[in-house]
Structure formats: C-alpha cells, structure tokens
Design a protein around this motif. Structure first.
Motif, PDB file in Angstrom:
ATOM      1  N   GLY A 104       0.803  -1.218   0.000  1.00  0.00           N
ATOM      2  CA  GLY A 104       0.000   0.000   0.000  1.00  0.00           C
ATOM      3  C   GLY A 104       0.837   1.270   0.000  1.00  0.00           C
ATOM      4  N   GLN A 105       2.146   1.129   0.183  1.00  0.00           N
ATOM      5  CA  GLN A 105       3.040   2.283   0.207  1.00  0.00           C
ATOM      6  C   GLN A 105       3.609   2.618  -1.170  1.00  0.00           C
ATOM      7  N   ILE A 106       3.250   1.839  -2.183  1.00  0.00           N
ATOM      8  CA  ILE A 106       3.828   2.019  -3.517  1.00  0.00           C
ATOM      9  C   ILE A 106       2.812   2.685  -4.437  1.00  0.00           C
ATOM     10  N   GLN A 107       3.243   3.739  -5.115  1.00  0.00           N
ATOM     11  CA  GLN A 107       2.440   4.402  -6.149  1.00  0.00           C
ATOM     12  C   GLN A 107       3.150   4.133  -7.480  1.00  0.00           C
ATOM     13  N   PRO A 108       2.738   3.036  -8.194  1.00  0.00           N
ATOM     14  CA  PRO A 108       3.469   2.639  -9.400  1.00  0.00           C
ATOM     15  C   PRO A 108       3.007   3.316 -10.692  1.00  0.00           C
ATOM     16  N   ILE A 109       1.877   3.986 -10.668  1.00  0.00           N
ATOM     17  CA  ILE A 109       1.337   4.557 -11.907  1.00  0.00           C
ATOM     18  C   ILE A 109       1.786   6.013 -12.014  1.00  0.00           C
ATOM     19  N   PRO A 110       2.530   6.322 -13.077  1.00  0.00           N
ATOM     20  CA  PRO A 110       3.091   7.673 -13.177  1.00  0.00           C
ATOM     21  C   PRO A 110       2.042   8.753 -13.429  1.00  0.00           C
ATOM     22  N   LEU A 111       2.290   9.880 -12.798  1.00  0.00           N
ATOM     23  CA  LEU A 111       1.601  11.141 -13.037  1.00  0.00           C
ATOM     24  C   LEU A 111       0.121  11.182 -12.665  1.00  0.00           C
ATOM     25  N   ILE A 112      -0.434  10.131 -12.063  1.00  0.00           N
ATOM     26  CA  ILE A 112      -1.832  10.177 -11.629  1.00  0.00           C
ATOM     27  C   ILE A 112      -1.992  11.177 -10.494  1.00  0.00           C
ATOM     28  N   THR A 113      -1.037  11.180  -9.584  1.00  0.00           N
ATOM     29  CA  THR A 113      -1.112  12.108  -8.459  1.00  0.00           C
ATOM     30  C   THR A 113      -0.119  13.258  -8.618  1.00  0.00           C
ATOM     31  N   ALA A 114       0.297  13.522  -9.851  1.00  0.00           N
ATOM     32  CA  ALA A 114       1.276  14.587 -10.102  1.00  0.00           C
ATOM     33  C   ALA A 114       0.662  15.950  -9.799  1.00  0.00           C
TER      34      ALA A 114
ATOM     35  N   ALA B 242       6.367   6.762   1.643  1.00  0.00           N
ATOM     36  CA  ALA B 242       5.764   6.159   0.459  1.00  0.00           C
ATOM     37  C   ALA B 242       6.798   6.055  -0.651  1.00  0.00           C
ATOM     38  N   VAL B 243       6.588   5.107  -1.534  1.00  0.00           N
ATOM     39  CA  VAL B 243       7.434   4.927  -2.707  1.00  0.00           C
ATOM     40  C   VAL B 243       6.600   5.337  -3.907  1.00  0.00           C
ATOM     41  N   ASP B 244       7.066   6.355  -4.614  1.00  0.00           N
ATOM     42  CA  ASP B 244       6.246   6.963  -5.659  1.00  0.00           C
ATOM     43  C   ASP B 244       7.047   7.095  -6.939  1.00  0.00           C
TER      44      ASP B 244
END
Length: 186
Positions: A76-86, A144-146
């Motif tokens: 749950g700490q990984i945000q693997p999809i680029p630029l969604i939360t940019a 988090a890992v983003d």
C-alpha cells in the motif's frame, strides 16, 4: 514488546561526514590528484549535498514495534502509476536533484554526456525509493514509494546538467568551473 525509537540524523550522517573529512585530509596530505584546491572543494560540496539528500529522504529513522507498528501492508506504500497524483508537490524533488545533474560531470569524465548523467540520476533516485521501501518493510517508517518522485528527480538531474552546460559556455563561469572540476574542459 511495544516500542518506538528514533535514530537521529546526526547519529549517522555526522560520523559519515567525519569519515569523509579524514579520508580527504589523508588524500590531500599524500598529494593524491583531485584532492587539492578546487577539486577538493567540489568533493566537499558533493559530500555535503549527499548528506543533505540522505537527511531529507531517510532520516530521522523511526523504528516501531508491537502495537505501534503500522499495520498497513507494504504494497500500500507504492504508487506505481506515473503522473496520476502529479502536482506541485513534485517540485521539491525536481529541485533536490538539480545539484546532482550539475555536479556529476564536474566530478568525473564518465558523466560528460547528458544521457549518462540523466541515467545515473534516475538510478540514484531509484536507489532512494527502494531504500525507502526497505525502510518501510523493516521499520514501518511511513515513507511512500512513488514513481512520480523518480520522474521528478530525473527531470531535476536533466535540468542540473543543462544549467552546467549553459554555465560552461560562458567564459567567466566556464573558467571558474574548470578550476573546480577534477575533469577540466569537460
């Protein structure tokens, strides 16, 4: 057993800087090339920069156990999809890596191309993100890992490289950078 403890920044990075200073002093006294004058100053600035980045990305390190341990799975700490939360919050990550893109080519001829410098910045950023993930898994630090951090850091490295090349084209700054560099004329 329930516990929470903190490893302070200075407890790790302070001794690391002391070790760097002792190594630099030893190499300077032995007249090892690249450890006098401008190149030594450049290495010292790079060591301080690296310490600042480590301080911002890894410390202070909190260690939790028992009821204090975070129960959220590490995935749950990984945000693997680029630029969604940019958003604008990516700007500090860009700024943080501008000095790296600037310093690498001055430190070594190995980074005399944009591609090599930018790939190295990306790999260092990936190392930071993986270390933060390992810290979370081992200590539940809450970092988090983003993938956006990786992108922003890489863009910062590219910007730093561009700033360096622009500064080198100007006569006055180009000459000053050559005096600092351990790789003159790069």
């Amino acid at each position: 057993m329930n516990f929470q403890t903190q490893i302070p920044t200075a407890a790790v990075l302070g001794p690391a800087l002391v070790v760097f200073a002792l190594v630099a002093l030893s190499r300077r006294r032995r007249s090892i090339p690249g450890w006098h004058g401008g190149p030594l100053a450049l290495r010292a600035v790079t060591a301080l920069y690296g310490t600042a980045v480590a301080s911002l990305t890894f410390f202070p390190l909190w260690i939790y156990g028992g009821i204090y341990r975070n129960q959220v799975p590490w995935t749950g700490q990984i945000q693997p999809i680029p630029l969604i939360t940019a958003d604008i919050s990516m700007l500090p990550n860009v700024i943080m890596f501008i000095p790296l893109g600037f310093l690498l080519p001055l430190l070594s001829r190995r980074y005399n191309t944009c591609g090599r410098t930018v790939v190295t910045c990306a790999l260092i950023s990936l190392g930071i993100e993986l270390t933060q993930l390992l810290q979370y898994i081992a200590f539940t630090t809450g970092r988090a890992v983003d993938v956006n951090d990786l992108i922003a850091n890489t863009v910062g490295g590219l910007a730093g490289y561009a700033v360096l090349r622009a500064a080198q084209r100007a006569d006055a700054t180009g000459a000053a950078l050559n005096r600092l560099s351990s790789t003159p004329g790069v």
